[in-house]
Motif scaffolding. Structure first.
Motif, PDB file in Angstrom:
ATOM      1  N   ALA A 132      30.131  -8.144  32.159  1.00  0.00           N
ATOM      2  CA  ALA A 132      31.131  -8.779  31.432  1.00  0.00           C
ATOM      3  C   ALA A 132      31.840  -7.912  30.211  1.00  0.00           C
ATOM      4  O   ALA A 132      31.267  -6.989  29.978  1.00  0.00           O
ATOM      5  CB  ALA A 132      30.649  -9.898  30.886  1.00  0.00           C
ATOM      6  N   PRO A 135      31.460  -9.588  25.273  1.00  0.00           N
ATOM      7  CA  PRO A 135      30.812  -8.440  24.591  1.00  0.00           C
ATOM      8  C   PRO A 135      31.844  -7.714  23.666  1.00  0.00           C
ATOM      9  O   PRO A 135      31.414  -7.083  22.576  1.00  0.00           O
ATOM     10  CB  PRO A 135      30.460  -7.488  25.781  1.00  0.00           C
ATOM     11  N   LEU A 162      26.660 -11.412  20.616  1.00  0.00           N
ATOM     12  CA  LEU A 162      27.160 -11.967  22.042  1.00  0.00           C
ATOM     13  C   LEU A 162      26.319 -13.160  22.534  1.00  0.00           C
ATOM     14  O   LEU A 162      26.492 -14.162  22.976  1.00  0.00           O
ATOM     15  CB  LEU A 162      27.236 -10.884  22.973  1.00  0.00           C
ATOM     16  N   ASN A 205      35.189  -1.192  30.179  1.00  0.00           N
ATOM     17  CA  ASN A 205      35.421  -2.549  29.685  1.00  0.00           C
ATOM     18  C   ASN A 205      35.138  -3.084  28.535  1.00  0.00           C
ATOM     19  O   ASN A 205      36.032  -3.612  27.866  1.00  0.00           O
ATOM     20  CB  ASN A 205      34.786  -3.596  30.931  1.00  0.00           C
ATOM     21  N   VAL A 229      33.482   4.521  20.992  1.00  0.00           N
ATOM     22  CA  VAL A 229      33.057   5.338  21.946  1.00  0.00           C
ATOM     23  C   VAL A 229      32.960   4.806  23.332  1.00  0.00           C
ATOM     24  O   VAL A 229      32.164   3.839  23.263  1.00  0.00           O
ATOM     25  CB  VAL A 229      31.891   6.222  21.455  1.00  0.00           C
ATOM     26  N   GLY A 230      33.871   5.348  24.271  1.00  0.00           N
ATOM     27  CA  GLY A 230      33.687   4.574  25.671  1.00  0.00           C
ATOM     28  C   GLY A 230      34.975   3.665  25.844  1.00  0.00           C
ATOM     29  O   GLY A 230      34.967   2.852  24.958  1.00  0.00           O
ATOM     30  N   ALA A 231      35.721   3.956  26.781  1.00  0.00           N
ATOM     31  CA  ALA A 231      37.071   3.169  26.827  1.00  0.00           C
ATOM     32  C   ALA A 231      36.852   2.521  28.057  1.00  0.00           C
ATOM     33  O   ALA A 231      38.025   2.196  28.666  1.00  0.00           O
ATOM     34  CB  ALA A 231      38.392   4.070  26.867  1.00  0.00           C
ATOM     35  N   ILE A 256      26.447   3.494  31.543  1.00  0.00           N
ATOM     36  CA  ILE A 256      26.610   2.906  32.634  1.00  0.00           C
ATOM     37  C   ILE A 256      26.382   1.395  32.577  1.00  0.00           C
ATOM     38  O   ILE A 256      25.462   1.084  31.632  1.00  0.00           O
ATOM     39  CB  ILE A 256      26.002   3.389  33.850  1.00  0.00           C
ATOM     40  N   ASN A 265      37.182  13.149  24.628  1.00  0.00           N
ATOM     41  CA  ASN A 265      36.077  13.880  24.143  1.00  0.00           C
ATOM     42  C   ASN A 265      36.464  14.746  23.030  1.00  0.00           C
ATOM     43  O   ASN A 265      35.531  15.685  22.575  1.00  0.00           O
ATOM     44  CB  ASN A 265      35.595  14.514  25.376  1.00  0.00           C
ATOM     45  N   HIS A 322      17.207  -8.336  23.380  1.00  0.00           N
ATOM     46  CA  HIS A 322      18.587  -8.364  24.224  1.00  0.00           C
ATOM     47  C   HIS A 322      18.265  -8.399  25.807  1.00  0.00           C
ATOM     48  O   HIS A 322      18.910  -7.545  26.344  1.00  0.00           O
ATOM     49  CB  HIS A 322      19.820  -7.462  23.669  1.00  0.00           C
TER      50      HIS A 322
HETATM   51  P1  NAI Z   1      32.146   0.841  31.675  1.00  0.00           P
HETATM   52  O1  NAI Z   1      31.777   1.693  32.727  1.00  0.00           O
HETATM   53  O2  NAI Z   1      33.348   0.176  31.927  1.00  0.00           O
HETATM   54  O3  NAI Z   1      32.570   1.793  30.551  1.00  0.00           O
HETATM   55  C1  NAI Z   1      31.705   2.880  29.967  1.00  0.00           C
HETATM   56  C2  NAI Z   1      32.480   4.058  29.509  1.00  0.00           C
HETATM   57  O4  NAI Z   1      31.620   5.060  28.932  1.00  0.00           O
HETATM   58  C3  NAI Z   1      33.283   4.723  30.813  1.00  0.00           C
HETATM   59  O5  NAI Z   1      34.508   4.817  30.739  1.00  0.00           O
HETATM   60  C4  NAI Z   1      32.740   6.019  30.855  1.00  0.00           C
HETATM   61  O6  NAI Z   1      33.650   7.035  31.304  1.00  0.00           O
HETATM   62  C5  NAI Z   1      32.304   6.411  29.230  1.00  0.00           C
HETATM   63  N1  NAI Z   1      31.414   7.294  29.172  1.00  0.00           N
HETATM   64  C6  NAI Z   1      30.143   7.727  29.875  1.00  0.00           C
HETATM   65  N2  NAI Z   1      29.562   8.794  29.424  1.00  0.00           N
HETATM   66  C7  NAI Z   1      30.370   9.047  28.104  1.00  0.00           C
HETATM   67  C8  NAI Z   1      30.079  10.153  27.166  1.00  0.00           C
HETATM   68  N3  NAI Z   1      29.055  11.041  27.099  1.00  0.00           N
HETATM   69  N4  NAI Z   1      31.106  10.109  26.117  1.00  0.00           N
HETATM   70  C9  NAI Z   1      31.935   9.146  26.073  1.00  0.00           C
HETATM   71  N5  NAI Z   1      32.106   8.170  27.035  1.00  0.00           N
HETATM   72  C10 NAI Z   1      31.225   8.299  27.962  1.00  0.00           C
HETATM   73  O7  NAI Z   1      30.965  -0.068  31.039  1.00  0.00           O
HETATM   74  P2  NAI Z   1      31.046  -1.285  30.195  1.00  0.00           P
HETATM   75  O8  NAI Z   1      31.148  -2.238  30.999  1.00  0.00           O
HETATM   76  O9  NAI Z   1      32.013  -0.799  29.130  1.00  0.00           O
HETATM   77  O10 NAI Z   1      29.725  -1.147  29.325  1.00  0.00           O
HETATM   78  C11 NAI Z   1      29.214  -0.128  28.400  1.00  0.00           C
HETATM   79  C12 NAI Z   1      27.761  -0.331  28.244  1.00  0.00           C
HETATM   80  O11 NAI Z   1      27.742  -1.511  27.146  1.00  0.00           O
HETATM   81  C13 NAI Z   1      26.832  -0.668  29.217  1.00  0.00           C
HETATM   82  O12 NAI Z   1      25.576   0.387  29.054  1.00  0.00           O
HETATM   83  C14 NAI Z   1      26.631  -2.020  29.048  1.00  0.00           C
HETATM   84  O13 NAI Z   1      25.249  -2.317  29.929  1.00  0.00           O
HETATM   85  C15 NAI Z   1      26.705  -2.241  27.823  1.00  0.00           C
HETATM   86  N6  NAI Z   1      26.835  -3.567  27.432  1.00  0.00           N
HETATM   87  C16 NAI Z   1      26.283  -3.961  26.327  1.00  0.00           C
HETATM   88  C17 NAI Z   1      26.312  -5.408  26.099  1.00  0.00           C
HETATM   89  C18 NAI Z   1      25.492  -5.936  24.733  1.00  0.00           C
HETATM   90  O14 NAI Z   1      25.760  -6.992  24.485  1.00  0.00           O
HETATM   91  N7  NAI Z   1      24.875  -5.141  23.921  1.00  0.00           N
HETATM   92  C19 NAI Z   1      27.242  -6.204  26.666  1.00  0.00           C
HETATM   93  C20 NAI Z   1      27.940  -5.840  27.812  1.00  0.00           C
HETATM   94  C21 NAI Z   1      27.702  -4.447  28.131  1.00  0.00           C
END
Ligand code: NAI
Length: 308
Positions: free
Chosen positions: A225, A229, A147, A10, A6-8, A80, A63, A175
């Motif tokens: 990053a 991740p 990670l 990065n 879920v979430g496409a 976000i 969705n 984390h």
């Molecule tokens: P991103 O902004 O590139 O991707 C997030 C995606 O979630 C977006 O495409 C957005 O349209 C989608 N989204 C938002 N609301 C949604 C919903 N209700 N249903 C389906 N999709 C939805 O962000 P990125 O860089 O991919 O990071 C994603 C999350 O992962 C962030 O919260 C970030 O902080 C977290 N993260 C966690 C790590 C860890 O080690 N746990 C490491 C790196 C990031």
């Protein structure tokens, strides 16, 4: 076997790409709320199928959770990410709502799935899933330590001028930049304790670099990053789906382990087809215990913001 991501964005798209490129599952579904994004990322990834010898089927959807039906494992990356200067904790307001609604949708169609939570602040989002889903604790895994440990091993390998694959080490605790605990005392290079190979100042620098590893990249990239991740998330999926019985630090609900209760925090977890099959008790010394207690207090404090 079927995996939904879920979430496409990065992290989600990178995770899906690693899963597909390594033929980890028979089928991968990528889903995002943003119109066309998952479809586009899927098409791009599947156009590597011939080049990379991919046998996995992959579908991208906007969705439509009916397409995720019967998933064995679901990775939640929606939400976000942080921008330079932000902490992971600052994301809670927006991401709690997203993670809650996504989990509800996922479980309607895949009631038996194992959930891997990636969205930040990850320990708190994992705890939120525990509180709202009613799933048994073994089926909710927070991805963070996989990670952070990989970053730790990378920084150690640089200091040792060695191949990262020959370095072993673990990061436990929350984390967060100030809450994670690189277990330097247990880190090894080819089985030799790194404390016998590197001086204390170097080891302290490695630990400090690890802790701000994510923030350093956010500064360099302008956003959070994704390669490590995404790959770390895929490694946790593979450990579960292939019943690998690997010990990977993950955020788990603790019930007395490491002296804590009623929080999700990074602890070494034995991962297999049932998810978190065991929390492994690594002996901590007094200084490490104190760091763990402080880390737990910080995580508990962030969890407190869920109620408001
Ligand atoms: P991103 O902004 O590139 O991707 C997030 C995606 O979630 C977006 O495409 C957005 O349209 C989608 N989204 C938002 N609301 C949604 C919903 N209700 N249903 C389906 N999709 C939805 O962000 P990125 O860089 O991919 O990071 C994603 C999350 O992962 C962030 O919260 C970030 O902080 C977290 N993260 C966690 C790590 C860890 O080690 N746990 C490491 C790196 C990031």
């Amino acid at each position: 076997s079927k995996v939904t991501v879920v979430g496409a964005g990065n992290v989600g798209a990178t995770c899906a790409n690693v899963l597909v490129a390594n033929n980890v599952a028979d089928e991968v579904v990528l889903i995002d709320i943003k119109e066309g994004l998952a479809e586009g990322k899927t098409m791009d990834i599947m156009q590597t199928a011939n080049l990379l010898n991919i046998n996995t089927r992959m579908t991208g959807v906007t969705n439509d959770y009916s397409k995720t039906e019967g998933s064995d494992v679901v990775v939640i990356t929606s939400g976000i990410p942080r921008k330079p200067g932000m902490t992971r904790e600052e994301l809670i307001g927006v991401n709690a709502g997203i993670v809650k609604s996504v989990t509800d949708n996922v479980l309607k169609h895949s009631p038996n799935a194992i959930i891997i939570c990636v969205s930040n602040p990850m320990d708190t989002m994992t705890y939120l899933i525990h509180k709202t889903s009613g799933l048994p604790k073994n089926r909710i895994i927070g991805m963070g330590g996989a990670l952070d440990s990989s970053r730790f091993k990378y920084f150690l390998s640089v200091a040792l001028n060695a191949n990262p694959n020959e370095v072993d080490g673990m990061v436990i605790g929350g984390h967060g930049d100030t809450t994670m605990i690189p277990l330097t005392r247990y880190a090894t290079y080819r089985g030799i304790p790194v404390s016998e190979l590197l001086d204390k100042a170097t080891l302290d620098k490695v630990a400090a670099d690890t802790m701000v590893g994510g923030a350093t990249l956010t500064g360099l990239l302008g956003t959070s990053a994704w390669y490590a991740p995404g790959a770390a998330s895929a490694a946790v999926v593979a450990a579960v789906l292939h019943d690998q019985k690997r010990v990977i630090p993950c955020s788990a609900l603790v019930e007395g382990e490491y002296g804590e209760n009623d929080i999700c925090i990074g602890v070494p977890c034995l991962l297999g087809r049932n998810g978190i099959e065991k929390i492994v008790d690594v002996k901590l010394n007094d200084a490490e215990k104190e760091l763990f207690a402080k880390s737990a207090a910080a995580v508990r404090n962030t969890n407190g913001a869920l109620a408001s």
